[in-house]
Design an enzyme around this catalytic site. Sequence first.
Site, PDB file in Angstrom:
ATOM      1  N   ASP A   1      34.118 -86.131  50.758  1.00  0.00           N
ATOM      2  CA  ASP A   1      33.757 -85.471  49.498  1.00  0.00           C
ATOM      3  C   ASP A   1      33.488 -84.001  49.809  1.00  0.00           C
ATOM      4  O   ASP A   1      33.769 -83.520  50.910  1.00  0.00           O
ATOM      5  CB  ASP A   1      32.552 -86.168  48.850  1.00  0.00           C
TER       6      ASP A   1
ATOM      7  N   LYS B   1      38.799 -91.418  48.342  1.00  0.00           N
ATOM      8  CA  LYS B   1      37.351 -91.211  48.438  1.00  0.00           C
ATOM      9  C   LYS B   1      36.601 -92.343  47.738  1.00  0.00           C
ATOM     10  O   LYS B   1      35.709 -92.958  48.313  1.00  0.00           O
ATOM     11  CB  LYS B   1      36.949 -89.869  47.811  1.00  0.00           C
TER      12      LYS B   1
END
Length: 281
Positions: free
Chosen positions: A198, A179
Amino acid sequence: MARGTITRQPAKTGRHEGARRMPGPVAPLRKKFPPLAKPAKGRAPAGKGGAPKAPKYDPLAPERLREILKRLDERYPKATCALHHTNAWELLVATILSAQCTDVRVNMVTPILFEKYPTVQHFAALKPEDLEPDIRSTGFFRNKAKSVVGAARKLVSDFGGEVPNDMEKLLSLPGVARKTANVVLGTWFHNATGVVVDTHVTRISHRLELTREQTAEKIEQDLMRIIPRERWIDFSHQVIWHGRQLCVARSPKCVECPLENLCHAADKTWSTVEIHKSAKP
Ligand code: SF4
């Protein structure tokens, strides 16, 4: 009632019960976003008793995906990362600090932090304990301090103090998972190596039935398969903004949502379409 003030009628699913009917923006939304095409009369395959059979709903149908991307583009034309930064290192630090913390809070902390420690070499010279008081308000500050100092040391020792434009190298930094690496690669380097997954992207991908996977890695793989690569960076930013503004975790603002008639999520607060029994929040 005057034209243009008629509210949309919720589906007979019961999901809307208790939801307020919203005058005003609802009628224009319906005009702007009509339901996707129904089967043409006389051309649909016959079901039992000769009645036309509706085509099987496919949440990953290319025309549905194209429509979702188009509407996200219209609603969030300039979506980008909300974390303030002036270089790749600052973005990397801000992204590490943003775990389990709001971007607003991180943006309050980082200006003071980067004034105190202006370069990656300054961070590399610290002990994690030195950094902890400066980032305490972002939560999980001990782990975050270890990650930031560890990443700075590795960048200085192995990469000449520069943040690499490369997924594998970024993943070799302490505290950096896909991420964080995708945020830096996409936002700073405009390098579409993957899709940022996310909490917002996870929630909305489930609500829109873009994936049934649960882990960030597998969700990302699914999204990379169905979203064109040239859209990966914008899609991530747009969905994150959508998650902040409308498709919030509790009580999403479905009545204002441009994706409403494409969405069959089980926890919609207002709906003009049938909610699928199998749909997940
Ligand atoms: S209709 Fe509601 S649940 Fe579906 S994407 Fe929009 S805000 Fe989210």
